[in-house]
Design a protein around this motif. Structure first.
Motif, mmCIF file in Angstrom:
data_model
loop_
_atom_site.group_PDB
_atom_site.id
_atom_site.type_symbol
_atom_site.label_atom_id
_atom_site.label_comp_id
_atom_site.label_asym_id
_atom_site.label_seq_id
_atom_site.Cartn_x
_atom_site.Cartn_y
_atom_site.Cartn_z
ATOM 1 N N GLY A 25 58.895 38.966 30.411
ATOM 2 C CA GLY A 25 58.389 38.358 29.234
ATOM 3 C C GLY A 25 56.817 37.781 29.497
ATOM 4 N N SER A 26 56.220 36.728 28.671
ATOM 5 C CA SER A 26 55.165 36.583 28.923
ATOM 6 C C SER A 26 55.119 35.170 29.878
ATOM 7 C CB SER A 26 54.482 35.909 27.630
ATOM 8 O OG SER A 26 53.246 35.172 27.820
ATOM 9 N N LEU A 27 54.159 34.992 30.651
ATOM 10 C CA LEU A 27 54.447 34.004 31.790
ATOM 11 C C LEU A 27 53.278 33.007 31.292
ATOM 12 C CD1 LEU A 27 54.560 36.248 35.054
ATOM 13 C CD2 LEU A 27 56.208 34.973 33.788
ATOM 14 N N ARG A 51 57.358 35.777 42.187
ATOM 15 C CA ARG A 51 57.720 35.916 43.331
ATOM 16 C C ARG A 51 59.018 36.611 43.526
ATOM 17 N NH1 ARG A 51 55.571 30.492 44.839
ATOM 18 N NH2 ARG A 51 53.590 30.867 45.412
ATOM 19 N N SER A 52 59.295 37.315 44.671
ATOM 20 C CA SER A 52 60.672 37.921 44.783
ATOM 21 C C SER A 52 61.736 36.855 44.972
ATOM 22 C CB SER A 52 60.790 38.390 46.305
ATOM 23 O OG SER A 52 60.297 37.568 47.393
ATOM 24 N N ASP A 53 61.647 35.424 45.074
ATOM 25 C CA ASP A 53 62.646 34.440 44.859
ATOM 26 C C ASP A 53 62.767 33.910 43.723
ATOM 27 O OD1 ASP A 53 60.408 32.803 44.601
ATOM 28 O OD2 ASP A 53 60.861 31.711 46.121
ATOM 29 N N GLY A 54 61.729 34.319 42.423
ATOM 30 C CA GLY A 54 61.630 33.831 41.217
ATOM 31 C C GLY A 54 60.809 32.826 40.958
ATOM 32 N N SER A 55 60.193 32.394 41.850
ATOM 33 C CA SER A 55 59.213 31.215 41.436
ATOM 34 C C SER A 55 58.000 31.781 40.996
ATOM 35 C CB SER A 55 58.957 30.468 42.795
ATOM 36 O OG SER A 55 58.337 31.157 43.753
ATOM 37 N N LEU A 56 57.221 31.005 40.168
ATOM 38 C CA LEU A 56 55.909 31.551 39.672
ATOM 39 C C LEU A 56 54.919 31.440 40.761
ATOM 40 C CD1 LEU A 56 54.839 32.468 36.895
ATOM 41 C CD2 LEU A 56 54.058 30.094 36.465
ATOM 42 N N ASP A 57 54.001 32.363 40.895
ATOM 43 C CA ASP A 57 52.845 32.383 41.602
ATOM 44 C C ASP A 57 51.637 32.380 40.643
ATOM 45 O OD1 ASP A 57 51.286 32.187 43.882
ATOM 46 O OD2 ASP A 57 51.282 34.705 44.070
ATOM 47 N N THR A 75 56.318 40.464 40.913
ATOM 48 C CA THR A 75 56.403 41.311 39.547
ATOM 49 C C THR A 75 55.762 40.719 38.410
ATOM 50 O OG1 THR A 75 58.563 40.247 39.183
ATOM 51 C CG2 THR A 75 58.650 42.176 40.494
ATOM 52 N N CYS A 76 55.973 41.281 37.605
ATOM 53 C CA CYS A 76 55.282 40.608 36.062
ATOM 54 C C CYS A 76 53.887 39.939 36.101
ATOM 55 C CB CYS A 76 56.114 39.555 35.523
ATOM 56 S SG CYS A 76 57.756 40.156 35.485
ATOM 57 N N GLY A 98 29.023 32.320 29.335
ATOM 58 C CA GLY A 98 29.249 33.504 29.267
ATOM 59 C C GLY A 98 30.086 33.989 30.595
ATOM 60 N N SER A 99 30.504 33.064 31.353
ATOM 61 C CA SER A 99 31.429 33.272 32.258
ATOM 62 C C SER A 99 33.033 33.429 31.701
ATOM 63 C CB SER A 99 31.456 32.075 33.244
ATOM 64 O OG SER A 99 31.904 31.035 32.796
ATOM 65 N N VAL A 100 33.862 33.735 32.510
ATOM 66 C CA VAL A 100 35.316 33.767 32.023
ATOM 67 C C VAL A 100 36.070 32.753 32.997
ATOM 68 C CG1 VAL A 100 37.000 35.217 31.791
ATOM 69 C CG2 VAL A 100 34.991 36.105 31.447
ATOM 70 N N ARG A 101 36.897 32.206 32.435
ATOM 71 C CA ARG A 101 37.946 31.385 33.203
ATOM 72 C C ARG A 101 38.985 32.145 33.515
ATOM 73 N NH1 ARG A 101 37.855 27.928 37.325
ATOM 74 N NH2 ARG A 101 39.866 26.786 37.047
ATOM 75 N N LEU A 102 39.730 32.153 34.132
ATOM 76 C CA LEU A 102 40.977 33.289 34.712
ATOM 77 C C LEU A 102 42.059 32.410 35.444
ATOM 78 C CD1 LEU A 102 41.264 34.326 37.863
ATOM 79 C CD2 LEU A 102 38.969 35.356 36.910
ATOM 80 N N GLU A 103 43.295 33.037 34.850
ATOM 81 C CA GLU A 103 44.467 32.690 35.630
ATOM 82 C C GLU A 103 45.559 33.827 35.665
ATOM 83 O OE1 GLU A 103 48.268 29.268 35.850
ATOM 84 O OE2 GLU A 103 46.779 29.340 33.932
ATOM 85 N N ASN A 104 45.527 34.003 36.698
ATOM 86 C CA ASN A 104 46.655 35.043 37.286
ATOM 87 C C ASN A 104 47.848 34.660 37.564
ATOM 88 O OD1 ASN A 104 44.552 36.993 36.978
ATOM 89 N ND2 ASN A 104 44.281 37.084 39.005
ATOM 90 N N ARG A 105 48.975 35.179 37.053
ATOM 91 C CA ARG A 105 50.522 34.677 37.368
ATOM 92 C C ARG A 105 51.288 35.676 37.584
ATOM 93 N NH1 ARG A 105 51.715 30.010 32.524
ATOM 94 N NH2 ARG A 105 50.073 28.683 33.345
#
Length: 178
Positions: free
Chosen positions: A175-177, A74-80, A52-53, A64-71
């Motif tokens: 909320g914001s991750l 997980r179902s156990d509440g930990s951050l991925d 979720t989230c 011109g490139s883009v550095r990205l992070e996706n967060r």
């Protein structure tokens, strides 16, 4: 029984069809696109099952490139999370991006629509061993998105021949991750 067989055959046939032609933006402003985005809807993605989230943070780079992070949670509440860099495949198509993830794999990412301030439609499709694998994301600068915009994005995908029945809502109650 016959209707079930016809349904299965239809799903297999649609999965084996060529990718829809959904052109990316002809003009794309990376610095305006940079910043935080919330995932509002998506097509199923194995790496996001049960999460979720889902949120993304894009940082424009001097080249011109883009550095990205996706967060995401997980179902156990930990951050991925996953990080990488996006670069334009061809300067003539600046919103058709190749993603190079730090973990060593690659993907593609086409920005189909964005107003930069509120929402974006992102799409990717690959034919793999004769099967069509599609990904789509509705992104918003806020944890919610106007329903009329979601309907417009769904229509764009459907009009191109994409199977919008696969869209699912991404809960944004963390909320914001970032």
């Amino acid at each position: 029984m016959l209707s079930t067989l016809l349904t299965v055959c239809g799903l297999v046939a649609s999965g084996m069809a060529a990718c829809p032609d959904i052109p990316s933006l002809e003009v794309f402003d990376v610095p305006q696109y940079a910043g935080q985005w919330y995932e509002i809807q998506r097509y199923p993605l194995i790496s996001e099952l049960g999460s979720t989230c889902a949120q993304a943070l894009y940082v424009a780079q001097p080249d011109g490139s883009v550095r990205l992070e996706n967060r995401g949670r997980r179902s156990d509440g930990s951050l991925d999370s996953i990080t990488g860099t996006a670069v334009a495949k061809d300067p003539a198509h600046p919103a058709a991006l190749t993603l190079l993830f730090d973990e060593g794999f690659q993907g593609s990412y086409n920005v189909i629509r964005t107003d930069y301030n509120a929402s974006a439609l992102v799409y990717s499709c690959t034919n793999l061993f004769g099967a069509r694998i599609e990904y789509a994301w509705f992104l918003s600068r806020e944890p919610t998105m106007d329903q009329a915009v979601q309907d417009e994005y769904t229509r764009i995908l459907a009009d191109a021949g994409s199977d919008t029945s696969q869209l699912s809502v991404t809960p944004q109650d963390c909320g914001s991750l970032f």
